[in-house]
Design an enzyme around this catalytic site. Structure first.
Site, PDB file in Angstrom:
ATOM      1  N   CYS A  64      41.630  -5.812  -5.156  1.00  8.15           N
ATOM      2  CA  CYS A  64      41.319  -4.865  -4.091  1.00  8.15           C
ATOM      3  C   CYS A  64      42.260  -3.668  -4.162  1.00  8.15           C
ATOM      4  O   CYS A  64      43.453  -3.824  -4.388  1.00  8.15           O
ATOM      5  CB  CYS A  64      41.463  -5.573  -2.749  1.00  8.15           C
ATOM      6  SG  CYS A  64      41.204  -4.499  -1.337  1.00  8.15           S
ATOM      7  N   GLU A 335      45.043  21.977  17.519  1.00  7.55           N
ATOM      8  CA  GLU A 335      44.329  21.054  16.632  1.00  7.55           C
ATOM      9  C   GLU A 335      43.060  21.739  16.126  1.00  7.55           C
ATOM     10  O   GLU A 335      42.391  22.432  16.877  1.00  7.55           O
ATOM     11  CB  GLU A 335      44.025  19.767  17.422  1.00  7.55           C
ATOM     12  CG  GLU A 335      42.898  18.899  16.913  1.00  7.55           C
ATOM     13  CD  GLU A 335      43.158  18.283  15.544  1.00  7.55           C
ATOM     14  OE1 GLU A 335      44.282  17.820  15.305  1.00  7.55           O
ATOM     15  OE2 GLU A 335      42.225  18.284  14.735  1.00  7.55           O
ATOM     16  N   CYS A 416      53.076  12.177   6.949  1.00  4.10           N
ATOM     17  CA  CYS A 416      52.499  11.010   6.281  1.00  4.10           C
ATOM     18  C   CYS A 416      52.545  11.187   4.767  1.00  4.10           C
ATOM     19  O   CYS A 416      51.963  10.410   4.027  1.00  4.10           O
ATOM     20  CB  CYS A 416      51.069  10.771   6.760  1.00  4.10           C
ATOM     21  SG  CYS A 416      50.002  12.185   6.527  1.00  4.10           S
TER      22      CYS A 416
HETATM   23  N1  SAH Z   1      49.406  14.122  16.096  1.00  2.00           N
HETATM   24  C1  SAH Z   1      48.163  13.399  16.078  1.00  2.00           C
HETATM   25  C2  SAH Z   1      47.281  13.705  14.868  1.00  2.00           C
HETATM   26  C3  SAH Z   1      47.959  13.738  13.532  1.00  2.00           C
HETATM   27  S1  SAH Z   1      46.861  13.739  12.127  1.00  2.00           S
HETATM   28  C4  SAH Z   1      48.398  11.918  16.188  1.00  2.00           C
HETATM   29  O1  SAH Z   1      49.506  11.449  15.979  1.00  2.00           O
HETATM   30  O2  SAH Z   1      47.460  11.195  16.518  1.00  2.00           O
HETATM   31  C5  SAH Z   1      46.765  15.413  11.680  1.00  2.00           C
HETATM   32  C6  SAH Z   1      45.808  16.219  12.524  1.00  2.00           C
HETATM   33  O3  SAH Z   1      45.859  17.558  12.041  1.00  2.00           O
HETATM   34  C7  SAH Z   1      44.354  15.789  12.458  1.00  2.00           C
HETATM   35  O4  SAH Z   1      43.894  15.571  13.762  1.00  2.00           O
HETATM   36  C8  SAH Z   1      43.637  16.993  11.807  1.00  2.00           C
HETATM   37  O5  SAH Z   1      42.349  17.220  12.323  1.00  2.00           O
HETATM   38  C9  SAH Z   1      44.552  18.133  12.165  1.00  2.00           C
HETATM   39  N2  SAH Z   1      44.545  19.329  11.304  1.00  2.00           N
HETATM   40  C10 SAH Z   1      44.305  19.418   9.986  1.00  2.00           C
HETATM   41  N3  SAH Z   1      44.492  20.670   9.542  1.00  2.00           N
HETATM   42  C11 SAH Z   1      44.882  21.420  10.598  1.00  2.00           C
HETATM   43  C12 SAH Z   1      45.239  22.793  10.773  1.00  2.00           C
HETATM   44  N4  SAH Z   1      45.246  23.650   9.749  1.00  2.00           N
HETATM   45  N5  SAH Z   1      45.611  23.194  12.001  1.00  2.00           N
HETATM   46  C13 SAH Z   1      45.627  22.330  13.056  1.00  2.00           C
HETATM   47  N6  SAH Z   1      45.286  21.027  12.942  1.00  2.00           N
HETATM   48  C14 SAH Z   1      44.926  20.564  11.733  1.00  2.00           C
END
Ligand code: SAH
Length: 462
Positions: A64, A335, A416
């Protein structure tokens, strides 16, 4: 071991990358691909096993593609992840080893590193004999390894898969075929609220309409905790799992879950909890136990007293923003996904939070807009703290330069992907910030992924 968890070994001075070999193993390997100075190989026999080798809990761990380092003891997995972050900070970020060692805290692991995922996306298809299969893809392939009960996921997944499988065979509903683009059922998305025990099932289909959906609902609603059943249409020939249209066919269009604030000394639970509505498309951290530790640490790094104004960039459904809003005067979330911003606003309302404002758009566009245009509002132009939690590709340069121009006292970077983190930290440090704390969190045990939280403070240079 390399960043992908592969063992790196030497044979007659030549370097080989070997899947499933661990640091400390002496192995006999068969070369599978030779390049000029390096090659790839496969484990033939483990001659002397590494002292860090353990017997993996899952019998499918080698086939996997979900797990890469299950055979490595959990303690060593944590050491590997801390080292991965450190190496990237040095190699990509150009930080000196002493500089990194001075700020790096121990990696935070789990007490029980199994059954931690609140979300699973099972591809559906056929094996070589034409049998219907559901499970996970093999590494670097789209061959489906049948998995009934993944040990990283919750037990609740198994009866759901069985019910969908039964329904598909009873009504001869075909699985989707990636090669021909024909067939119906592509993926089964399952979400489980760890605190509420609510379950969501979303069937991703290659059709606009699902036949025999009443029978499917009838089977699934019997499962204890079932709260939301929906279908998502994805007609594209793509690896992206979800399509744009989701339709709730039974129950609520979301499940509810709570995230508790934890005491950052020993990570014990506090009484503070925030409720979130999570819909099939929303981003929501997949490891709720570690998320509580991660967010509580991010909040601690922010050092809020109640007077601060804070930007939370890449805020998703407002998870971190609503945590911050408990301790700040005002929080502004940004966002890119408009639906997530709607969720964030609803989540604020759900918790009676009135000091969080949300904006839909790209961080690299929204932030400069407020910085340049809202000249009157000093709080927004010069926040005390900026929190960022970007996707793997990290922050856009325009976003970073605006952050520097805004001169917050502190920046908290949740990442991440430690490679893009290292790249971005170099820019922020060259722009006048000091690296204060770096801590890795194990959100994804048995995989090579690592989450990191970093605190930066404004240095002496203005
Ligand atoms: N802080 C949140 C989400 C983190 S994941 C949590 O902890 O749950 C990263 C997020 O960034 C996602 O929701 C994605 O949609 C958003 N994202 C991606 N590119 C972006 C951009 N250029 N500007 C703003 N948000 C963005």
């Amino acid at each position: 071991m390399g960043v992908g968890g592969e063992g790196i070994g030497k044979y007659e001075g030549m370097t080989f990358f070997i899947k499933d070999a661990l640091i400390g193993d002496t192995i006999k390997a068969r070369a599978t691909k030779l390049k000029k100075n390096y090659g790839y190989a496969r484990v033939e026999k483990i001659i002397i096993p590494s002292p860090y080798r353990v017997v993996p809990e899952c019998p499918l761990h080698r086939q996997c593609g979900g797990c890469q380092i299950q055979a490595l003891s959990y303690e060593e997995q944590l050491a590997f992840k801390k080292q991965k972050v450190k190496n990237n900070l040095m190699r990509i970020g150009g930080f000196a080893e002493e500089e990194v060692d001075a700020v790096m805290l121990p990696a935070v692991g789990m007490e029980y590193p199994y059954r931690y995922r609140n979300k699973a996306q099972f591809p559906v298809g056929y094996d070589k004999e034409g049998n219907l299969v559901m499970g996970f893809y093999a590494a670097r392939s789209h061959q489906i390894i049948p998995v009934k009960d993944c040990l990283l996921g919750v037990k609740e997944n198994e009866p759901i898969l069985a019910a969908v499988m039964q329904w598909m065979s009873d009504y001869q509903i075909p699985a989707y075929d990636e090669n021909t683009g024909k067939g119906v059922v592509r993926h089964i998305l399952i979400r489980y609220g760890f605190t509420t025990k609510e379950i969501m099932v979303c069937l991703i289909i290659n059709a606009n309409k699902l036949l025999q959906k009443e029978a499917l609902v009838e089977a699934l609603r019997q499962i204890e905790g079932m709260t939301s059943i929906s279908i998502n249409s994805n007609l594209e020939k793509t690896n992206v799992i979800l399509g744009k249209e989701t339709q709730c066919i039974w129950g609520m269009p979301y499940i509810t879950d709570y995230i508790h604030l934890r005491n950052t000394q020993d990570f014990s639970l506090t009484d503070t909890a925030i409720a979130y509505h999570i819909s099939p498309q929303s981003f929501y951290q997949v490891n709720p136990v570690q998320t509580e530790k991660l967010y509580s640490t991010a909040l601690e790094f922010a050092q809020l007293t109640g007077k601060e104004s804070v930007w939370d960039l890449y805020c998703g459904i407002g998870t971190i923003s609503l945590f911050l809003s408990q301790k700040a005067r005002q929080v502004y979330g940004v966002e890119i996904v408009p639906q997530a911003i709607e969720d964030a606003k609803n989540n604020a309302r759900l918790n009676g939070i009135t000091n969080a404002q949300f904006f839909a758009g790209k961080a690299e566009e929204v932030l400069p807009e407020f910085y340049e245009k809202s000249a009157g509002d000093e709080e927004m132009r010069h926040p005390d703290v900026i929190v960022v939690d970007p996707p793997r590709k990290g922050c856009d340069e325009q976003c970073l330069s605006t952050m520097l121009a805004m001169k917050p006292e502190r920046i908290v970077y949740v990442s991440c992907d430690s490679a893009t983190l290292a790249r971005d930290l170099r820019i922020l440090v060259d722009g006048g910030y000091e690296l204060k704390k770096v801590q890795a969190f194990d959100q994804f045990a048995h995989t090579t992924h690592v989450e990191t939280v970093v605190l930066l403070s404004k240095g002496m240079v203005d």
